[in-house]
Scaffold this motif. Structure first.
Motif, mmCIF file in Angstrom:
data_model
loop_
_atom_site.group_PDB
_atom_site.id
_atom_site.type_symbol
_atom_site.label_atom_id
_atom_site.label_comp_id
_atom_site.label_asym_id
_atom_site.label_seq_id
_atom_site.Cartn_x
_atom_site.Cartn_y
_atom_site.Cartn_z
ATOM 1 N N LEU A 11 0.840 -1.203 0.000
ATOM 2 C CA LEU A 11 0.000 0.000 0.000
ATOM 3 C C LEU A 11 0.878 1.256 0.000
ATOM 4 O O LEU A 11 1.742 1.403 0.855
ATOM 5 C CB LEU A 11 -0.887 -0.016 1.250
ATOM 6 C CG LEU A 11 -1.750 1.221 1.487
ATOM 7 C CD1 LEU A 11 -2.920 1.258 0.512
ATOM 8 C CD2 LEU A 11 -2.260 1.242 2.935
ATOM 9 N N GLU A 15 -2.116 5.823 -2.544
ATOM 10 C CA GLU A 15 -3.320 4.988 -2.479
ATOM 11 C C GLU A 15 -4.060 5.207 -1.164
ATOM 12 O O GLU A 15 -5.293 5.281 -1.133
ATOM 13 C CB GLU A 15 -2.931 3.500 -2.604
ATOM 14 C CG GLU A 15 -2.436 3.111 -3.976
ATOM 15 C CD GLU A 15 -1.811 1.719 -4.010
ATOM 16 O OE1 GLU A 15 -1.729 1.146 -5.108
ATOM 17 O OE2 GLU A 15 -1.386 1.197 -2.953
ATOM 18 N N SER A 45 -3.809 -4.407 1.113
ATOM 19 C CA SER A 45 -4.582 -3.601 0.164
ATOM 20 C C SER A 45 -5.222 -4.532 -0.857
ATOM 21 O O SER A 45 -4.695 -5.606 -1.165
ATOM 22 C CB SER A 45 -3.718 -2.526 -0.496
ATOM 23 O OG SER A 45 -2.455 -3.037 -0.841
ATOM 24 N N ILE A 52 -7.144 0.413 -6.672
ATOM 25 C CA ILE A 52 -7.305 0.087 -5.247
ATOM 26 C C ILE A 52 -8.756 0.252 -4.816
ATOM 27 O O ILE A 52 -9.415 1.242 -5.178
ATOM 28 C CB ILE A 52 -6.357 0.924 -4.363
ATOM 29 C CG1 ILE A 52 -6.453 0.458 -2.914
ATOM 30 C CG2 ILE A 52 -6.655 2.428 -4.457
ATOM 31 C CD1 ILE A 52 -5.177 0.486 -2.171
ATOM 32 N N MET A 55 -8.286 -0.974 1.950
ATOM 33 C CA MET A 55 -7.008 -1.073 2.682
ATOM 34 C C MET A 55 -7.269 -1.247 4.177
ATOM 35 O O MET A 55 -8.345 -0.918 4.689
ATOM 36 C CB MET A 55 -6.180 0.205 2.497
ATOM 37 C CG MET A 55 -6.810 1.430 3.148
ATOM 38 S SD MET A 55 -5.713 2.872 3.067
ATOM 39 C CE MET A 55 -6.770 4.125 3.834
#
Ligand SMILES: CC(C)(COP(=O)(O)OP(=O)(O)OC[C@H]1O[C@@H](n2cnc3c(N)ncnc32)[C@H](O)[C@@H]1OP(=O)(O)O)[C@@H](O)C(=O)NCCC(=O)NCCS
Length: 137
Positions: A11, A15, A45, A52, A55
């Motif tokens: 991650l 993001e 993630s 994405i 998360m």
């Protein structure tokens, strides 16, 4: 559910900020986020076609205590099981890395409307209250 890809400890700060903005608005700075992620023990993630969608991250000492932070599923992906997937990945990390025969405490802070989600995953409130202070630098 469409095919999703799970990544561990990949991650990025960009993001993180993107997802943060999708649910909470005003995000931390890029530099602050980079520093925080650099010192995060474990990051998960989730991606759909390279994009994405969710998360979660976890702070912890491996031996006794973990703290779950920033669990976010992009609004258009909520209520499809992705949040459950994130938490199960974090719990799997704990199980894989702890010492056999010990108790490990996993904590998080949840807004009242999110408590049912966490209860379904085995979390429960105790009598402790959250104490908080913000240090302005
Ligand atoms: C909270 C959050 C992570 C849940 O993720 P999700 O992908 O929607 O959750 P799931 O689809 O895995 O839901 C699992 C179960 O919890 C329930 N649930 C999810 N969110 C809920 C809510 N806000 N209130 C009550 N139940 C909820 C689901 O209905 C589902 O129940 P079921 O198994 O009986 O069908 C997501 O809504 C989110 O990112 N919210 C915004 C950011 C946030 O507040 N994060 C939490 C910080 S404490």
């Amino acid at each position: 559910m469409d095919k999703l890809t799970i990544k561990y400890n990949e991650l990025t700060a960009e993001e993180f900020i993107l997802l943060w903005k999708s649910v909470w608005g005003n995000p931390p700075t890029l530099e602050q986020t980079r520093l925080a992620l650099q010192h995060t023990l474990f990051r998960v993630s989730v991606y759909h076609r390279e994009e994405i969608v969710a998360m979660a991250r976890m702070l912890g000492d491996m031996g006794m205590n973990y703290y779950i932070k920033d669990v976010v599923v992009r609004p258009d992906w909520q209520k499809k099981g992705v949040g459950t997937l994130l938490i199960n990945e974090l719990l799997a990390f704990i199980r894989e890395n702890g010492l056999e025969g010990t108790d490990i405490f996993v904590e998080l802070c949840a807004m009242p409307d999110k408590i049912p989600f966490y209860e379904k995953l085995g979390f429960g409130a105790n009598e402790a209250q959250r104490l908080k202070q913000t240090c302005r630098l």
